[in-house]
Design a protein around this motif. Structure first.
Motif, PDB file in Angstrom:
ATOM      1  N   ARG A 115       0.965  -1.340   0.063  1.00 40.22           N
ATOM      2  CA  ARG A 115       0.002  -0.003   0.112  1.00 40.22           C
ATOM      3  C   ARG A 115       0.848   1.025   0.004  1.00 40.22           C
ATOM      4  O   ARG A 115       1.812   1.481   0.703  1.00 40.22           O
ATOM      5  CB  ARG A 115      -0.848  -0.036   1.199  1.00 40.22           C
ATOM      6  CG  ARG A 115      -2.098  -0.863   1.262  1.00 40.22           C
ATOM      7  CD  ARG A 115      -3.160  -0.568   2.221  1.00 40.22           C
ATOM      8  NE  ARG A 115      -3.375   0.851   2.454  1.00 40.22           N
ATOM      9  CZ  ARG A 115      -4.337   1.048   2.950  1.00 40.22           C
ATOM     10  NH1 ARG A 115      -5.030   0.244   3.723  1.00 40.22           N
ATOM     11  NH2 ARG A 115      -4.988   2.192   2.823  1.00 40.22           N
ATOM     12  N   ARG A 132      -4.637  13.206  -5.478  1.00 49.36           N
ATOM     13  CA  ARG A 132      -4.549  13.214  -3.971  1.00 49.36           C
ATOM     14  C   ARG A 132      -3.862  14.152  -3.317  1.00 49.36           C
ATOM     15  O   ARG A 132      -4.073  14.974  -2.335  1.00 49.36           O
ATOM     16  CB  ARG A 132      -4.466  11.989  -3.332  1.00 49.36           C
ATOM     17  CG  ARG A 132      -5.629  10.882  -3.410  1.00 49.36           C
ATOM     18  CD  ARG A 132      -5.117   9.784  -2.531  1.00 49.36           C
ATOM     19  NE  ARG A 132      -6.232   8.529  -2.594  1.00 49.36           N
ATOM     20  CZ  ARG A 132      -5.926   7.420  -2.439  1.00 49.36           C
ATOM     21  NH1 ARG A 132      -4.907   7.064  -2.006  1.00 49.36           N
ATOM     22  NH2 ARG A 132      -7.056   6.676  -2.407  1.00 49.36           N
ATOM     23  N   GLU A 146      -0.113  11.171   5.584  1.00 48.24           N
ATOM     24  CA  GLU A 146       0.021  11.139   7.222  1.00 48.24           C
ATOM     25  C   GLU A 146      -1.324  11.383   7.853  1.00 48.24           C
ATOM     26  O   GLU A 146      -1.868  10.816   8.776  1.00 48.24           O
ATOM     27  CB  GLU A 146       1.184  11.798   7.480  1.00 48.24           C
ATOM     28  CG  GLU A 146       2.472  10.876   7.430  1.00 48.24           C
ATOM     29  CD  GLU A 146       3.547  11.769   7.760  1.00 48.24           C
ATOM     30  OE1 GLU A 146       3.756  12.912   8.425  1.00 48.24           O
ATOM     31  OE2 GLU A 146       4.825  11.177   7.607  1.00 48.24           O
ATOM     32  N   ARG A 200      -4.332  11.758   6.122  1.00 50.38           N
ATOM     33  CA  ARG A 200      -5.447  10.890   5.886  1.00 50.38           C
ATOM     34  C   ARG A 200      -5.118   9.619   6.465  1.00 50.38           C
ATOM     35  O   ARG A 200      -6.284   9.112   7.085  1.00 50.38           O
ATOM     36  CB  ARG A 200      -5.266  10.553   4.314  1.00 50.38           C
ATOM     37  CG  ARG A 200      -5.832  11.776   3.504  1.00 50.38           C
ATOM     38  CD  ARG A 200      -5.889  11.086   1.978  1.00 50.38           C
ATOM     39  NE  ARG A 200      -4.850  10.734   1.250  1.00 50.38           N
ATOM     40  CZ  ARG A 200      -3.867  11.128   0.883  1.00 50.38           C
ATOM     41  NH1 ARG A 200      -4.121  12.439   0.518  1.00 50.38           N
ATOM     42  NH2 ARG A 200      -2.793  10.840   0.348  1.00 50.38           N
ATOM     43  N   GLY A 201      -4.139   9.026   6.868  1.00 51.16           N
ATOM     44  CA  GLY A 201      -3.937   7.917   7.914  1.00 51.16           C
ATOM     45  C   GLY A 201      -4.485   8.163   9.327  1.00 51.16           C
ATOM     46  O   GLY A 201      -5.144   7.226   9.731  1.00 51.16           O
ATOM     47  N   ARG A 202      -4.216   9.264   9.661  1.00 51.92           N
ATOM     48  CA  ARG A 202      -4.446   9.738  11.041  1.00 51.92           C
ATOM     49  C   ARG A 202      -5.898   9.771  10.974  1.00 51.92           C
ATOM     50  O   ARG A 202      -6.721   9.514  12.169  1.00 51.92           O
ATOM     51  CB  ARG A 202      -3.819  10.786  11.564  1.00 51.92           C
ATOM     52  CG  ARG A 202      -2.410  10.591  12.133  1.00 51.92           C
ATOM     53  CD  ARG A 202      -2.012  11.839  12.951  1.00 51.92           C
ATOM     54  NE  ARG A 202      -0.601  12.109  12.204  1.00 51.92           N
ATOM     55  CZ  ARG A 202      -0.446  13.377  11.907  1.00 51.92           C
ATOM     56  NH1 ARG A 202      -1.114  14.412  11.732  1.00 51.92           N
ATOM     57  NH2 ARG A 202       0.927  13.422  11.164  1.00 51.92           N
ATOM     58  N   ASN A 203      -6.680  10.434  10.274  1.00 53.97           N
ATOM     59  CA  ASN A 203      -7.931  10.565  10.093  1.00 53.97           C
ATOM     60  C   ASN A 203      -8.858   9.741   9.626  1.00 53.97           C
ATOM     61  O   ASN A 203     -10.183   9.392   9.681  1.00 53.97           O
ATOM     62  CB  ASN A 203      -8.372  11.829   9.291  1.00 53.97           C
ATOM     63  CG  ASN A 203      -7.735  13.354   9.974  1.00 53.97           C
ATOM     64  OD1 ASN A 203      -7.464  13.151  11.286  1.00 53.97           O
ATOM     65  ND2 ASN A 203      -7.201  14.178   8.973  1.00 53.97           N
ATOM     66  N   SER A 204      -8.303   8.557   9.232  1.00 55.25           N
ATOM     67  CA  SER A 204      -9.239   7.551   8.511  1.00 55.25           C
ATOM     68  C   SER A 204      -9.942   6.667   9.784  1.00 55.25           C
ATOM     69  O   SER A 204      -9.324   6.507  10.865  1.00 55.25           O
ATOM     70  CB  SER A 204      -8.016   6.403   8.011  1.00 55.25           C
ATOM     71  OG  SER A 204      -8.878   5.189   7.601  1.00 55.25           O
ATOM     72  N   ARG A 205     -11.029   6.472   9.418  1.00 61.22           N
ATOM     73  CA  ARG A 205     -11.738   5.437  10.312  1.00 61.22           C
ATOM     74  C   ARG A 205     -11.531   4.073  10.468  1.00 61.22           C
ATOM     75  O   ARG A 205     -11.708   3.264  11.398  1.00 61.22           O
ATOM     76  CB  ARG A 205     -13.299   5.699   9.859  1.00 61.22           C
ATOM     77  CG  ARG A 205     -13.715   5.081   8.771  1.00 61.22           C
ATOM     78  CD  ARG A 205     -15.031   5.670   8.165  1.00 61.22           C
ATOM     79  NE  ARG A 205     -15.416   5.688   6.768  1.00 61.22           N
ATOM     80  CZ  ARG A 205     -15.937   5.205   6.059  1.00 61.22           C
ATOM     81  NH1 ARG A 205     -16.777   4.149   6.858  1.00 61.22           N
ATOM     82  NH2 ARG A 205     -15.929   5.442   4.883  1.00 61.22           N
ATOM     83  N   ASN A 206     -10.537   3.768   9.384  1.00 63.39           N
ATOM     84  CA  ASN A 206      -9.957   2.290   9.738  1.00 63.39           C
ATOM     85  C   ASN A 206      -8.584   2.337  10.586  1.00 63.39           C
ATOM     86  O   ASN A 206      -7.967   1.135  10.521  1.00 63.39           O
ATOM     87  CB  ASN A 206      -9.686   1.774   8.430  1.00 63.39           C
ATOM     88  CG  ASN A 206     -11.021   1.686   7.371  1.00 63.39           C
ATOM     89  OD1 ASN A 206     -11.874   1.448   7.991  1.00 63.39           O
ATOM     90  ND2 ASN A 206     -10.825   2.063   6.086  1.00 63.39           N
ATOM     91  N   THR A 207      -8.200   3.398  11.082  1.00 65.47           N
ATOM     92  CA  THR A 207      -7.000   3.686  11.635  1.00 65.47           C
ATOM     93  C   THR A 207      -7.080   2.852  13.040  1.00 65.47           C
ATOM     94  O   THR A 207      -8.167   3.528  13.796  1.00 65.47           O
ATOM     95  CB  THR A 207      -6.269   4.872  11.651  1.00 65.47           C
ATOM     96  OG1 THR A 207      -6.176   5.106  10.215  1.00 65.47           O
ATOM     97  CG2 THR A 207      -5.113   5.077  12.589  1.00 65.47           C
ATOM     98  N   ARG A 244      -6.514   2.945  16.788  1.00 63.82           N
ATOM     99  CA  ARG A 244      -6.202   3.824  17.767  1.00 63.82           C
ATOM    100  C   ARG A 244      -5.836   2.839  19.091  1.00 63.82           C
ATOM    101  O   ARG A 244      -6.280   2.169  19.731  1.00 63.82           O
ATOM    102  CB  ARG A 244      -7.293   4.630  18.448  1.00 63.82           C
ATOM    103  CG  ARG A 244      -7.999   5.411  17.225  1.00 63.82           C
ATOM    104  CD  ARG A 244      -7.158   6.504  16.681  1.00 63.82           C
ATOM    105  NE  ARG A 244      -7.746   7.535  15.680  1.00 63.82           N
ATOM    106  CZ  ARG A 244      -7.922   7.554  14.591  1.00 63.82           C
ATOM    107  NH1 ARG A 244      -6.985   6.715  13.657  1.00 63.82           N
ATOM    108  NH2 ARG A 244      -8.607   8.297  13.686  1.00 63.82           N
TER     109      ARG A 244
END
Length: 85
Positions: free
Chosen positions: A6, A46, A63, A65-72, A74
């Motif tokens: 990815r 993007r 970075e 987008r990764g932090r704000n992703s609902r798939n990340t 926590r």
């Protein structure tokens, strides 16, 4: 190919930038760095800012987008300390 399945490596961002500046088409950039042309197109779509595509800015955008992703997932500091033991 030095990146994960990815995304792209930081070096690839700089390669994309240099190849764009040299006037290469997206399909040729993809061929040179060993990615599909849709991956390069998506990267540019993007991560283009007011001054065009810039690799450092692209990395920051990715970075965020990764932090704000609902798939990340926590992980709290206490969970990390348990995992490190």
């Amino acid at each position: 190919n030095s990146s994960s399945k990815r995304g792209r490596s930081r070096g690839q961002g700089h390669q994309i930038y240099a190849l764009l500046k040299a006037g290469h088409a997206i399909s040729r950039i993809a061929e040179i760095i060993g990615r599909h042309k849709s991956t390069i197109s998506r990267e540019l779509t993007r991560n283009v800012g007011l001054k065009g595509y810039r690799p450092q800015q692209a990395q920051r955008f990715a970075e965020l987008r990764g932090r704000n992703s609902r798939n990340t997932r926590r992980v709290s500091a206490s969970e990390w300390s348990l995992a490190e033991q």
